[in-house]
Design a protein around this motif. Structure first.
Motif: not given
Length: 309
Positions: A157-174
């Motif tokens: 799970q973690v490996a798949l997530i950290i390979c994703l690029p996060f470049c702007g939006p940072n609001q988690l609806d939870n």
């Protein structure tokens, strides 16, 4: 992590935006937490201190209480603290860490329920071979296997997530970090990742759930011709286990076996899945187990007498 993301923190939108509801949930969850968590710790201490509770059933029950108590520490404390602040922030590294332990302990508990079902099957359907098949060494190996399985599931799970690029939006609806909400913020097409996540979490959860229900159905089918006392005991044991299976797997199936789209009930289901049900599981087992209840009363009476002296 730094190469794949320019986001250094996430803003948690929380369980609700209403201050009144936040206060109510804070009081209810805090009260529940302070009452039930010591109960889980008491179960662990009772099983560890009573030489009569050495059977595999109690060995696994003690580990279930430990897993559930540990699981409750992942989300509940930060959620309670966040209720006191208007802006709820978690760092990128903190979010990934929370996600890792959430799935590590969650998958470990799922595999433990499978092991407990196997233990009950051997005890009820193969009683003459039970002592040989479920000796201490086998129990420890099964426990090690479920920890390794939980780690393997979580690290994917973690490996798949950290390979994703996060470049702007940072609001988690939870009110905590989990896969469905994090994936939505990635700056790329996440269809393949979502498919892998659903396969890793959703399909695995569903298969374990169906396997557990099938195993308990087989147990009840095998004891249908037993004496009324044996049948009653088997029915009581299986009923308790099935209740826990539904509490554990019901919310998980709702969250992880569908495409990651938002539903109105998501946060409420997540609250019960991450905070309420984990603490209730060992308590439900204990309330239906006369031996553990009797041992617990003896321990409390002994401590009370020692306190008076």
């Amino acid at each position: 992590m730094e190469q794949n993301s320019t986001v250094t923190e996430f803003i948690l939108l929380g369980l609700t935006q209403s201050p009144e509801i936040q206060l109510l949930v804070f009081v209810l969850v805090f009260s529940f937490y302070m009452i039930v968590l010591p109960g889980n710790l008491l179960i662990i201490i009772t099983i560890r201190s009573d030489p009569a509770l050495t059977a595999p059933l109690y060995f696994f029950l003690g580990n279930l209480a430990f897993l559930d108590a540990s699981y409750s520490f992942i989300v509940a404390p930060k959620m309670l603290v966040d209720f006191l602040y208007e802006k709820k922030i978690i760092s990128y590294q903190g979010c990934i860490t929370q996600l890792f332990f959430l799935h590590f302990l969650g998958a470990g508990e799922m595999f433990l329920l499978v092991v407990m079902a196997f233990d009950r099957y051997i005890a009820i359907c193969q009683p003459l071979h039970y002592a040989t098949l479920m000796n201490r060494q086998v129990c420890c190996m099964l426990l090690l296997a479920l920890w390794v399985g939980g780690f393997a599931h979580s690290i994917v799970q973690v490996a798949l997530i950290i390979c994703l690029p996060f470049c702007g939006p940072n609001q988690l609806d939870n009110f905590f970090c989990d896969v469905p909400q994090i994936i939505k913020l990635a700056c790329t097409d996440t269809f393949v990742v979502e498919l892998l996540m659903v396969s890793n979490s959703g399909l695995l959860t569903l298969l374990c759930f169906l396997g557990l229900l099938t195993s308990y159905a087989v147990i009840l089918f095998r004891v249908r011709g037993s004496s009324s006392e044996g049948k009653s005991k088997a029915l009581s044991t299986c009923t308790t286990h099935v209740i826990i299976v539904f509490l554990m797997f019901g919310p998980a199936i709702f969250i992880y076996t569908r495409p990651f789209r938002s539903f109105p009930a998501d946060k409420v289901v997540a609250l019960f899945h991450t905070v309420i049900f984990p603490l209730l599981n060992p308590v439900i087992y204990t309330l239906r187990n006369q031996e553990v209840k009797a041992s617990m009363k003896k321990l409390l009476i002994k401590q009370f007498i020692c306190g008076l002296e």
